[in-house]
Scaffold this active site. Structure first.
Site: not given
Length: 557
Positions: A194, A488
Site C-alpha cells: 500500500c 495502512h
C-alpha cells in the site's frame, strides 16, 4: 528472496508455496477463513481469545512475531535470524514450510524467511471480509466509510459468489466507475505494498510528470537506457504504468513489473515487508534520476539536472548561519526533492469539541504553523559553535532555513514518526494537521525571510525570485492510519474539483471534510500556473478558490 530473472514479467512464486499447493490445494486457505478477523483499521489477522497470549510451541515464549503452520496449526515464533523457531518447525516436519502471520494474516515461507504472495490466498481473505459486512436496505454497506483488507483483488475465482461480492461493494451515492476521470484506476496490493500504491497514485496525477510520460518523452518500447544485463529501466516501467492507467481500462492494475524493477534499484528494501511511503517516494525519484540524469547533464553542461524528476520536484533550500557576536552571516544552498516538517503545537478552544471538557484547550497543528516553525531562527547549542570568518574564532550562532527556489510540484513530508534515544523506542504522532487547499509559499522564500530579518532594507536576489509563482494548489494527500509497526497508506486525489479516495484497488468519491480529517503524511501541491496551463487536459481542471482555508474539526488533536 527468489532468484532474479531477466525475463521477468510477473513475480516468481515461492517454490515451497508451489509445492504446498500441489500437495494440499486450497484446503488450508479455506480452513484459515474461520479464524480470520478484521482490525479497526481494516487489516486482517488471526482471531484469538482476548485472554490468550500467543506462545511459541518450541520455547513457550511470547516475544517476536508468531506464525501458524497451515498443516498442523502449530504456533512458532521468530524473534531474530538467530532465534527462528518457524524455520526449526519446517525442518523438523516434512512439508510444513508455509505458515500464516498471526498479526497480519499474510502467507509466510518458513524456509525463505519472507512473506510470499498468492492471489488465491487473497481471494480467501477478501471473501471472508466481505461476507462479514452487513448490508443495508439499499444493497450497500452499513457504515459507509470503511476500509477493506489491504490486499484486495477483483478477479475472484469460481469458488466465490461474484454477484454477491459485487453487490456488497456498492456504496450509497457512489458514482459509477464509467464516470470517473480518465486516469483514475485502482492498483492491486501485491502484499504489503500500500506504501507503493499510495505514492504511485500521487505521481501518476502530478500534472508535469503526467504530461511528460503521456507526450511520449520517454517511451519504454524505444528506450536505449535499459541495462544490458537485466534489461531493467525504472522510467520505462513508470511509462508502462502511465500507459495502462490512461488506457481507459477501469479494472485494477497490478504494478508487479515496476515493483520488481524498484527492488533492483533498492535491494535493501526488496521484501514484502511494509515500507515507509516517504522513503519509497525519494527512492523512486532517485531511480528516475539514475537513468535519465546523466544524459540530461551531458546535454545541459554546467547546469542543473534536467531529468524529469528534478525538473518537477527539485527545489533549493537556503541555510543562514549568523554569528551572535558580530552579526556576520554565511549562507549555504542545498537541493531538495521534498521538505520535511515537524508538527507545530498551538492551543485551540474546544468549544466545537464535544468529547472534551468545557473551556479545555487541545493541541492542534497547522501546515502554515509547521512552515513557520521550519523557517524560524534556531539558536544552536554551545556544542555547535561555528567558525566565524569575521571574528576568526568559534562563536555561538543562529540558524535559519528558507526556500531559495520553489519546485513545480511541492512535496511536504509531515514527520509523524519519532524515535527516543533515551527510551530506545519509536512512536507515531497522531496529532491532527489542518491544511489549506490553496497555499501561498511567498512568506517562506529566502527573499521574504531576509527582508523580514533586516526590516525594509532593499536586497538583491539572484534568479529574480520575485517573478516566481508562489501560489500552489493541493492535488494529492497520502495518509497513514494505524500504528507505527502496522498501518495502512491511502491517497486522496483532487481531480476536476472532486476528491477521490484511492485505497489500493478501490476508488471511491469522498467529500473534502473526509480529506481534512485524515492523518496526512505526504502532501503534494502544484503551482497554480502549471495547473491552469493544463486546464484543458483531462486530469487537471482549474481549481476553484476556497473562501476559508481551514475548517475546524472537532475531536482531533
Amino acid at each position: 528472496m527468489s532468484a532474479r530473472n531477466s525475463s521477468f514479467t510477473t513475480l516468481k512464486p515461492c517454490k515451497h508455496l508451489v509445492d504446498y499447493k500441489l500437495k494440499h490445494g486450497l484446503k488450508g486457505y479455506n480452513l484459515i477463513q474461520d479464524s480470520l478477523k478484521c482490525s479497526p483499521y481494516g487489516t486482517s489477522m488471526i482471531n484469538k481469545p482476548k485472554s490468550e497470549i500467543p506462545r511459541c510451541s518450541f520455547c513457550s515464549g511470547y516475544n517476536g512475531r508468531f506464525y501458524m503452520c497451515l498443516i498442523c496449526s502449530s504456533v512458532t515464533c521468530r524473534v531474530a535470524s538467530e532465534s527462528n523457531h518457524t524455520l526449526l518447525h519446517s525442518e523438523s516436519n516434512d512439508s510444513h514450510e508455509i505458515a500464516v502471520d498471526i498479526e497480519r494474516a499474510e502467507l509466510y515461507c518458513c524456509v525463505c524467511c519472507d512473506q510470499v504472495y498468492d492471489p488465491e490466498f487473497d481471494k480467501a481473505v477478501v471473501c471472508k471480509k466481505m461476507m462479514g459486512l452487513p448490508e443495508n436496505g439499499n444493497g450497500g454497506i452499513e457504515g459507509g466509510e470503511f476500509r477493506l483488507s489491504k490486499r484486495k483483488r477483483l478477479d475472484f475465482g469460481a469458488d466465490f459468489d461474484l454477484k454477491s461480492v459485487k453487490r456488497l461493494v456498492l456504496r450509497k451515492k457512489q458514482r459509477s466507475k464509467s464516470c470517473f476521470p480518465l486516469g483514475l484506476r485502482g492498483l492491486n496490493n501485491l502484499g504489503n505494498t500500500c506504501f507503493m500504491n499510495s505514492v504511485l497514485q500521487a505521481l501518476i496525477h502530478a500534472p508535469p510528470l503526467r504530461n511528460y510520460f503521456l507526450s511520449d518523452k520517454h517511451n519504454h518500447e524505444r528506450c536505449c537506457r535499459k541495462s544490458p544485463a537485466d534489461k531493467l529501466c525504472l522510467p520505462c516501467d513508470i511509462d508502462v504504468i502511465f500507459s495502462a492507467v490512461f488506457s481507459g481500462d477501469k479494472s485494477p492494475y497490478s504494478p508487479a513489473k515496476f515493483l520488481y524493477s524498484w527492488w533492483q534499484h533498492s535491494e535493501n528494501l526488496a521484501s514484502y515487508e511494509q515500507q515507509d511511503a516517504h522513503e519509497f517516494f525519494i527512492s523512486v525519484l532517485d531511480g528516475i534520476h539514475e537513468k535519465l540524469g546523466k544524459a540530461s547533464l551531458a546535454i545541459k553542461d554546467k547546469e542543473d539536472c534536467q531529468c524529469i524528476a528534478h525538473r518537477v520536484f527539485s527545489g533549493l533550500l537556503r541555510s543562514d548561519l549568523t554569528c551572535t557576536s558580530c552579526g556576520f552571516t554565511s549562507s549555504t544552498y542545498d537541493p531538495c526533492l521534498d521538505i520535511s516538517l515537524d508538527l507545530n503545537i498551538s492551543t485551540s478552544s474546544s468549544s466545537t469539541d464535544f468529547t472534551s471538557k468545557p473551556n479545555e484547550t487541545i493541541p492542534v497543528s497547522t501546515l502554515t504553523g509547521s512552515l513557520d516553525l521550519f523557517t524560524r531562527p534556531e539558536k544552536l547549542g554551545s556544542d555547535q559553535k561555528i567558525y566565524c570568518e569575521n571574528c576568526q574564532e568559534k562563536q555561538n550562532a543562529l540558524k535559519q532555513m528558507s526556500i531559495k527556489k520553489l519546485p513545480l510540484v511541492l512535496c511536504l513530508h509531515i514527520k509523524r514518526f519519532e524515535h527516543s534515544t533515551i527510551r530506545k523506542m519509536s512512536r507515531k504522532i497522531d496529532r491532527h494537521l489542518q491544511f489549506p487547499f490553496s497555499l501561498d509559499m511567498n512568506p517562506y522564500l529566502s527573499s521574504s525571510i531576509v527582508k523580514k530579518r533586516f526590516g525594509n532594507r532593499i536586497f538583491s536576489f539572484e534568479g529574480d525570485e520575485l517573478d516566481v509563482s508562489t501560489e500552489f494548489e493541493v492535488f494529492a494527500v497520502v495518509t497513514h492510519s494505524g500504528m507505527l509497526e502496522s498501518g495502512h497508506y491511502v491517497t486522496y486525489l483532487r481531480l476536476t474539483n472532486q476528491w477521490y479516495r484511492c485505497d489500493d484497488a478501490w476508488i471511491t468519491e469522498v467529500d473534502e471534510e473526509v480529506v481534512r480529517a485524515s492523518q496526512c503524511y505526504l502532501m503534494f501541491y502544484v503551482q497554480k500556473v502549471v495547473c491552469n496551463k493544463g486546464s484543458d487536459d483531462m486530469s487537471c481542471q482549474p481549481v476553484l478558490p476556497l473562501a476559508d482555508p481551514f475548517v475546524p474539526i472537532a475531536g482531533y488533536c
